[in-house]
Design a protein around this motif. Structure first.
Motif, PDB file in Angstrom:
ATOM      1  N   TRP A  70       0.879  -1.138  -0.016  1.00  0.00           N
ATOM      2  CA  TRP A  70      -0.003  -0.016   0.072  1.00  0.00           C
ATOM      3  C   TRP A  70       0.909   1.384  -0.183  1.00  0.00           C
ATOM      4  O   TRP A  70       0.550   2.357  -0.721  1.00  0.00           O
ATOM      5  CB  TRP A  70      -0.890   0.059   1.507  1.00  0.00           C
ATOM      6  N   TYR A  71       1.870   1.418   0.771  1.00  0.00           N
ATOM      7  CA  TYR A  71       2.689   2.532   0.976  1.00  0.00           C
ATOM      8  C   TYR A  71       3.419   2.774  -0.489  1.00  0.00           C
ATOM      9  O   TYR A  71       3.395   3.933  -0.973  1.00  0.00           O
ATOM     10  CB  TYR A  71       3.902   2.238   2.076  1.00  0.00           C
ATOM     11  N   HIS A  74       0.840   3.621  -3.086  1.00  0.00           N
ATOM     12  CA  HIS A  74       0.449   5.171  -2.767  1.00  0.00           C
ATOM     13  C   HIS A  74       1.500   6.093  -3.194  1.00  0.00           C
ATOM     14  O   HIS A  74       0.985   7.062  -3.959  1.00  0.00           O
ATOM     15  CB  HIS A  74       0.290   5.283  -1.320  1.00  0.00           C
ATOM     16  N   ARG A  75       2.792   5.868  -2.809  1.00  0.00           N
ATOM     17  CA  ARG A  75       3.558   6.894  -3.154  1.00  0.00           C
ATOM     18  C   ARG A  75       3.744   6.878  -5.061  1.00  0.00           C
ATOM     19  O   ARG A  75       3.880   8.164  -5.512  1.00  0.00           O
ATOM     20  CB  ARG A  75       4.827   6.598  -2.711  1.00  0.00           C
ATOM     21  N   TRP A  76       3.761   5.934  -5.590  1.00  0.00           N
ATOM     22  CA  TRP A  76       3.777   5.680  -7.013  1.00  0.00           C
ATOM     23  C   TRP A  76       2.593   6.619  -7.679  1.00  0.00           C
ATOM     24  O   TRP A  76       2.697   7.014  -8.666  1.00  0.00           O
ATOM     25  CB  TRP A  76       3.882   4.144  -7.569  1.00  0.00           C
ATOM     26  N   LEU A  77       1.324   6.221  -7.166  1.00  0.00           N
ATOM     27  CA  LEU A  77       0.168   6.875  -7.885  1.00  0.00           C
ATOM     28  C   LEU A  77       0.105   8.288  -7.528  1.00  0.00           C
ATOM     29  O   LEU A  77      -0.459   9.100  -8.115  1.00  0.00           O
ATOM     30  CB  LEU A  77      -0.932   6.127  -7.248  1.00  0.00           C
ATOM     31  N   GLN A  78       0.992   8.972  -6.526  1.00  0.00           N
ATOM     32  CA  GLN A  78       1.033  10.070  -6.315  1.00  0.00           C
ATOM     33  C   GLN A  78       1.718  11.004  -7.569  1.00  0.00           C
ATOM     34  O   GLN A  78       1.305  12.254  -7.699  1.00  0.00           O
ATOM     35  CB  GLN A  78       1.612  10.611  -5.121  1.00  0.00           C
ATOM     36  N   ASP A  79       2.268  10.368  -8.166  1.00  0.00           N
ATOM     37  CA  ASP A  79       2.942  11.021  -9.487  1.00  0.00           C
ATOM     38  C   ASP A  79       2.113  11.112 -10.691  1.00  0.00           C
ATOM     39  O   ASP A  79       2.557  11.908 -11.415  1.00  0.00           O
ATOM     40  CB  ASP A  79       4.227  10.097  -9.807  1.00  0.00           C
ATOM     41  N   TYR A  82      -4.023  12.253 -12.696  1.00  0.00           N
ATOM     42  CA  TYR A  82      -5.417  11.683 -12.204  1.00  0.00           C
ATOM     43  C   TYR A  82      -5.015  10.371 -11.304  1.00  0.00           C
ATOM     44  O   TYR A  82      -4.544   9.438 -11.565  1.00  0.00           O
ATOM     45  CB  TYR A  82      -6.181  10.836 -13.490  1.00  0.00           C
ATOM     46  N   ARG A  83      -5.624  10.652 -10.243  1.00  0.00           N
ATOM     47  CA  ARG A  83      -5.231   9.751  -8.869  1.00  0.00           C
ATOM     48  C   ARG A  83      -6.585   8.878  -8.632  1.00  0.00           C
ATOM     49  O   ARG A  83      -7.678   9.259  -8.507  1.00  0.00           O
ATOM     50  CB  ARG A  83      -4.761  10.511  -7.715  1.00  0.00           C
ATOM     51  N   PRO A  85      -8.075   6.247  -5.427  1.00  0.00           N
ATOM     52  CA  PRO A  85      -7.793   5.817  -4.173  1.00  0.00           C
ATOM     53  C   PRO A  85      -7.591   4.315  -4.250  1.00  0.00           C
ATOM     54  O   PRO A  85      -8.257   3.459  -5.207  1.00  0.00           O
ATOM     55  CB  PRO A  85      -9.193   5.898  -3.343  1.00  0.00           C
TER      56      PRO A  85
END
Length: 125
Positions: A70-71, A74-79, A82-83, A85
């Motif tokens: 998850w960590y 989550h960090r990868w998707l912040q880049d 369009y995000r 959850p």
């Protein structure tokens, strides 16, 4: 395409390792299984006894790997612009699949050990 092939090979290799480990454990506990069968244990009892240890290991691996996954996800998707959850259900489905694959892999060896003649295992030594 290449990622799916690599994933399939990785799952196959891990299943073979789990199969070998379950065969090793069943062979080590052969005498115990024979005594339990003589004392009246059913095939389901013996399969449950042998599978329980492996399910416990898979559950511990899921509990350790899920927060780490998850960590990093989550960090990868912040880049991305369009995000989305990350739902807990993704980890629940992946964990259920992992437990299912482990049970299918171990159950063959457990069933084979549970259906052997207890006289052969007790007479061997």
């Amino acid at each position: 395409e290449i990622m799916n092939i690599a994933m399939g090979v990785a799952i196959f290799i891990s299943c073979m390792g789990l199969f070998g480990l379950s065969a090793f454990v069943a062979e080590q506990r052969r005498k115990e299984i024979g005594i339990r069968k003589v004392m009246g244990a059913t095939v389901a009892d013996i399969v449950t006894m042998l599978s329980k240890d492996f399910v416990r290991l898979v559950v511990m691996a899921i509990l350790i790997a899920s927060p780490i996954a998850w960590y990093f996800m989550h960090r990868w998707l912040q880049d991305f612009a369009y995000r989305i959850p990350i739902s807990w259900s993704i980890y629940a489905i992946a964990g259920a699949c992992a437990i299912g694959v482990a049970l299918l892999t171990v159950s063959y060896q457990a069933f084979q050990a549970a259906t052997t003649n207890p006289v052969e295992s007790l007479r061997a030594e």
